[in-house]
Design a protein around this motif. Structure first.
Motif, PDB file in Angstrom:
ATOM      1  N   MET A   1     -11.632  82.082 -82.447  1.00 28.23           N
ATOM      2  CA  MET A   1     -12.763  82.022 -81.556  1.00 28.23           C
ATOM      3  C   MET A   1     -14.026  82.127 -82.394  1.00 28.23           C
ATOM      4  O   MET A   1     -14.105  82.948 -83.295  1.00 28.23           O
ATOM      5  CB  MET A   1     -12.720  83.165 -80.545  1.00 28.23           C
ATOM      6  CG  MET A   1     -11.509  83.127 -79.657  1.00 28.23           C
ATOM      7  SD  MET A   1     -11.438  84.327 -78.299  1.00 28.23           S
ATOM      8  CE  MET A   1     -11.976  85.834 -78.993  1.00 28.23           C
ATOM      9  N   LYS A   2     -14.989  81.312 -82.074  1.00 27.40           N
ATOM     10  CA  LYS A   2     -16.252  81.314 -82.803  1.00 27.40           C
ATOM     11  C   LYS A   2     -17.361  81.817 -81.892  1.00 27.40           C
ATOM     12  O   LYS A   2     -17.462  81.410 -80.741  1.00 27.40           O
ATOM     13  CB  LYS A   2     -16.585  79.912 -83.291  1.00 27.40           C
ATOM     14  CG  LYS A   2     -17.821  79.865 -84.183  1.00 27.40           C
ATOM     15  CD  LYS A   2     -18.087  78.473 -84.688  1.00 27.40           C
ATOM     16  CE  LYS A   2     -17.153  78.208 -85.839  1.00 27.40           C
ATOM     17  NZ  LYS A   2     -17.541  77.038 -86.622  1.00 27.40           N
ATOM     18  N   PHE A   3     -18.157  82.728 -82.435  1.00 26.88           N
ATOM     19  CA  PHE A   3     -19.311  83.280 -81.741  1.00 26.88           C
ATOM     20  C   PHE A   3     -20.510  83.242 -82.671  1.00 26.88           C
ATOM     21  O   PHE A   3     -20.358  83.167 -83.893  1.00 26.88           O
ATOM     22  CB  PHE A   3     -19.068  84.744 -81.328  1.00 26.88           C
ATOM     23  CG  PHE A   3     -17.981  84.933 -80.331  1.00 26.88           C
ATOM     24  CD1 PHE A   3     -18.238  84.829 -78.975  1.00 26.88           C
ATOM     25  CD2 PHE A   3     -16.691  85.235 -80.728  1.00 26.88           C
ATOM     26  CE1 PHE A   3     -17.230  85.014 -78.044  1.00 26.88           C
ATOM     27  CE2 PHE A   3     -15.687  85.421 -79.810  1.00 26.88           C
ATOM     28  CZ  PHE A   3     -15.955  85.306 -78.466  1.00 26.88           C
ATOM     29  N   PHE A   4     -21.696  83.322 -82.085  1.00 31.32           N
ATOM     30  CA  PHE A   4     -22.933  83.414 -82.842  1.00 31.32           C
ATOM     31  C   PHE A   4     -23.737  84.571 -82.286  1.00 31.32           C
ATOM     32  O   PHE A   4     -23.867  84.715 -81.075  1.00 31.32           O
ATOM     33  CB  PHE A   4     -23.748  82.118 -82.724  1.00 31.32           C
ATOM     34  CG  PHE A   4     -23.038  80.926 -83.285  1.00 31.32           C
ATOM     35  CD1 PHE A   4     -23.093  80.652 -84.649  1.00 31.32           C
ATOM     36  CD2 PHE A   4     -22.306  80.097 -82.459  1.00 31.32           C
ATOM     37  CE1 PHE A   4     -22.420  79.551 -85.164  1.00 31.32           C
ATOM     38  CE2 PHE A   4     -21.626  79.007 -82.973  1.00 31.32           C
ATOM     39  CZ  PHE A   4     -21.689  78.728 -84.334  1.00 31.32           C
ATOM     40  N   ILE A   5     -24.246  85.412 -83.182  1.00 28.86           N
ATOM     41  CA  ILE A   5     -25.080  86.542 -82.782  1.00 28.86           C
ATOM     42  C   ILE A   5     -26.509  86.232 -83.195  1.00 28.86           C
ATOM     43  O   ILE A   5     -26.777  85.896 -84.349  1.00 28.86           O
ATOM     44  CB  ILE A   5     -24.626  87.851 -83.447  1.00 28.86           C
ATOM     45  CG1 ILE A   5     -23.236  88.246 -82.979  1.00 28.86           C
ATOM     46  CG2 ILE A   5     -25.634  88.972 -83.158  1.00 28.86           C
ATOM     47  CD1 ILE A   5     -22.701  89.496 -83.638  1.00 28.86           C
ATOM     48  N   LYS A   6     -27.413  86.359 -82.246  1.00 31.50           N
ATOM     49  CA  LYS A   6     -28.834  86.154 -82.501  1.00 31.50           C
ATOM     50  C   LYS A   6     -29.564  87.429 -82.122  1.00 31.50           C
ATOM     51  O   LYS A   6     -29.474  87.900 -80.996  1.00 31.50           O
ATOM     52  CB  LYS A   6     -29.355  84.975 -81.662  1.00 31.50           C
ATOM     53  CG  LYS A   6     -30.848  84.769 -81.715  1.00 31.50           C
ATOM     54  CD  LYS A   6     -31.304  84.266 -83.069  1.00 31.50           C
ATOM     55  CE  LYS A   6     -32.791  83.944 -83.048  1.00 31.50           C
ATOM     56  NZ  LYS A   6     -33.580  84.874 -83.778  1.00 31.50           N
ATOM     57  N   ARG A   7     -30.263  88.013 -83.096  1.00 32.79           N
ATOM     58  CA  ARG A   7     -31.047  89.214 -82.867  1.00 32.79           C
ATOM     59  C   ARG A   7     -32.392  88.818 -82.284  1.00 32.79           C
ATOM     60  O   ARG A   7     -32.929  87.763 -82.585  1.00 32.79           O
ATOM     61  CB  ARG A   7     -31.266  89.950 -84.194  1.00 32.79           C
ATOM     62  CG  ARG A   7     -31.976  91.265 -84.031  1.00 32.79           C
ATOM     63  CD  ARG A   7     -32.309  91.977 -85.320  1.00 32.79           C
ATOM     64  NE  ARG A   7     -31.429  91.739 -86.421  1.00 32.79           N
ATOM     65  CZ  ARG A   7     -31.822  91.784 -87.695  1.00 32.79           C
ATOM     66  NH1 ARG A   7     -33.074  92.027 -87.996  1.00 32.79           N
ATOM     67  NH2 ARG A   7     -30.978  91.570 -88.664  1.00 32.79           N
ATOM     68  N   PHE A  15     -29.717  91.771 -78.695  1.00 34.17           N
ATOM     69  CA  PHE A  15     -28.962  90.671 -79.260  1.00 34.17           C
ATOM     70  C   PHE A  15     -28.412  89.807 -78.139  1.00 34.17           C
ATOM     71  O   PHE A  15     -28.136  90.298 -77.052  1.00 34.17           O
ATOM     72  CB  PHE A  15     -27.755  91.192 -80.060  1.00 34.17           C
ATOM     73  CG  PHE A  15     -28.110  92.166 -81.149  1.00 34.17           C
ATOM     74  CD1 PHE A  15     -28.314  91.732 -82.442  1.00 34.17           C
ATOM     75  CD2 PHE A  15     -28.231  93.518 -80.883  1.00 34.17           C
ATOM     76  CE1 PHE A  15     -28.622  92.625 -83.448  1.00 34.17           C
ATOM     77  CE2 PHE A  15     -28.541  94.418 -81.884  1.00 34.17           C
ATOM     78  CZ  PHE A  15     -28.737  93.971 -83.178  1.00 34.17           C
ATOM     79  N   THR A  16     -28.219  88.537 -78.448  1.00 39.50           N
ATOM     80  CA  THR A  16     -27.502  87.641 -77.557  1.00 39.50           C
ATOM     81  C   THR A  16     -26.336  87.076 -78.343  1.00 39.50           C
ATOM     82  O   THR A  16     -26.491  86.695 -79.510  1.00 39.50           O
ATOM     83  CB  THR A  16     -28.406  86.499 -77.050  1.00 39.50           C
ATOM     84  OG1 THR A  16     -29.550  87.074 -76.421  1.00 39.50           O
ATOM     85  CG2 THR A  16     -27.670  85.629 -76.043  1.00 39.50           C
ATOM     86  N   ILE A  17     -25.168  87.034 -77.715  1.00 43.83           N
ATOM     87  CA  ILE A  17     -23.968  86.505 -78.363  1.00 43.83           C
ATOM     88  C   ILE A  17     -23.583  85.227 -77.635  1.00 43.83           C
ATOM     89  O   ILE A  17     -23.399  85.223 -76.418  1.00 43.83           O
ATOM     90  CB  ILE A  17     -22.821  87.531 -78.325  1.00 43.83           C
ATOM     91  CG1 ILE A  17     -23.257  88.819 -79.033  1.00 43.83           C
ATOM     92  CG2 ILE A  17     -21.563  86.947 -78.965  1.00 43.83           C
ATOM     93  CD1 ILE A  17     -22.310  89.972 -78.891  1.00 43.83           C
ATOM     94  N   TYR A  18     -23.496  84.145 -78.409  1.00 49.22           N
ATOM     95  CA  TYR A  18     -23.179  82.820 -77.877  1.00 49.22           C
ATOM     96  C   TYR A  18     -21.767  82.434 -78.278  1.00 49.22           C
ATOM     97  O   TYR A  18     -21.269  82.841 -79.332  1.00 49.22           O
ATOM     98  CB  TYR A  18     -24.152  81.779 -78.444  1.00 49.22           C
ATOM     99  CG  TYR A  18     -25.593  82.056 -78.128  1.00 49.22           C
ATOM    100  CD1 TYR A  18     -26.184  81.536 -76.987  1.00 49.22           C
ATOM    101  CD2 TYR A  18     -26.381  82.840 -78.965  1.00 49.22           C
ATOM    102  CE1 TYR A  18     -27.508  81.788 -76.680  1.00 49.22           C
ATOM    103  CE2 TYR A  18     -27.707  83.107 -78.665  1.00 49.22           C
ATOM    104  CZ  TYR A  18     -28.259  82.576 -77.527  1.00 49.22           C
ATOM    105  OH  TYR A  18     -29.573  82.837 -77.223  1.00 49.22           O
ATOM    106  N   GLU A  23     -23.382  78.647 -75.558  1.00 48.19           N
ATOM    107  CA  GLU A  23     -23.638  79.245 -74.247  1.00 48.19           C
ATOM    108  C   GLU A  23     -23.633  80.762 -74.385  1.00 48.19           C
ATOM    109  O   GLU A  23     -22.729  81.318 -75.012  1.00 48.19           O
ATOM    110  CB  GLU A  23     -22.546  78.819 -73.260  1.00 48.19           C
ATOM    111  CG  GLU A  23     -22.450  77.324 -73.063  1.00 48.19           C
ATOM    112  CD  GLU A  23     -21.151  76.912 -72.385  1.00 48.19           C
ATOM    113  OE1 GLU A  23     -20.186  77.711 -72.381  1.00 48.19           O
ATOM    114  OE2 GLU A  23     -21.117  75.789 -71.877  1.00 48.19           O
ATOM    115  N   PRO A  24     -24.620  81.461 -73.818  1.00 49.92           N
ATOM    116  CA  PRO A  24     -24.617  82.925 -73.921  1.00 49.92           C
ATOM    117  C   PRO A  24     -23.442  83.526 -73.145  1.00 49.92           C
ATOM    118  O   PRO A  24     -23.217  83.187 -71.994  1.00 49.92           O
ATOM    119  CB  PRO A  24     -25.949  83.335 -73.308  1.00 49.92           C
ATOM    120  CG  PRO A  24     -26.466  82.144 -72.586  1.00 49.92           C
ATOM    121  CD  PRO A  24     -25.766  80.944 -73.092  1.00 49.92           C
ATOM    122  N   VAL A  25     -22.670  84.381 -73.821  1.00 50.44           N
ATOM    123  CA  VAL A  25     -21.518  85.022 -73.173  1.00 50.44           C
ATOM    124  C   VAL A  25     -21.673  86.536 -73.088  1.00 50.44           C
ATOM    125  O   VAL A  25     -21.103  87.162 -72.204  1.00 50.44           O
ATOM    126  CB  VAL A  25     -20.189  84.666 -73.873  1.00 50.44           C
ATOM    127  CG1 VAL A  25     -19.806  83.231 -73.610  1.00 50.44           C
ATOM    128  CG2 VAL A  25     -20.233  84.924 -75.362  1.00 50.44           C
TER     129      VAL A  25
END
Length: 158
Positions: A1-7, A15-18, A23-25
């Motif tokens: 699974m791939k996620f992206f964290i943006k501070r 933080f938002t985790i995409y 898509e924000p999850v």
């Protein structure tokens, strides 16, 4: 699974985790009180993890997720790592490079975290191979990012 964290733009903005489709999850909200508290919520607004940064005798994080409790103590030697109590996982990496790995008890890599440029700007790419513990692993990734942000804004003695 791939996620992206943006501070957020500032250390305490959260933080938002995409997911891999951008898509924000999950959203992680930071509250400053006597200690820092990060509450991670899913897209439906349900709490999935609570992280606290504590500064009592030493600096450490606590994570409460999936009905479990973990304590993470930052260790800085040749590499950055967390001593994780409540789990058999190991978290190691380089703060300078922004690359980290989570290892299981057999030494197999089950999560990687690296700085990258996302559609939303600079952040972290998280690849998780063990989906059963993805909330915990995302929580540890948030701890690493928060620790880096805190040490950049004002160094914390360890």
């Amino acid at each position: 699974m791939k996620f992206f964290i943006k501070r957020g733009t500032a250390c305490l903005d959260g933080f938002t985790i995409y997911n891999g489709n951008a898509e924000p999850v999950y959203t992680a909200y930071v509250e400053a009180s006597p200690s820092l508290r990060i509450t991670m919520k899913d897209s439906e607004g349900q709490n999935v993890s609570v992280i606290k940064f504590n500064n009592f005798m030493l600096n450490y994080f606590t994570i409460r997720c999936s009905r479990r409790f973990y304590a993470l103590i930052p260790c800085i030697n040749n590499q950055f790592s967390f001593a994780i109590y409540g789990s058999t996982f190991r978290f190691i990496g380089s703060m300078a490079d922004g690359r980290f790995s989570m290892l299981n008890s057999g030494g197999e890599v089950i999560m990687t975290q690296k700085k990258c440029w996302t559609q939303q700007g600079e952040g972290y790419e998280i690849n998780i191979t063990d989906g059963q513990y993805h909330i915990f692993m995302l929580s540890v990734a948030l701890c690493a990012d928060m620790y880096i942000a805190l040490t950049e804004s004002h160094p914390i003695p360890t």
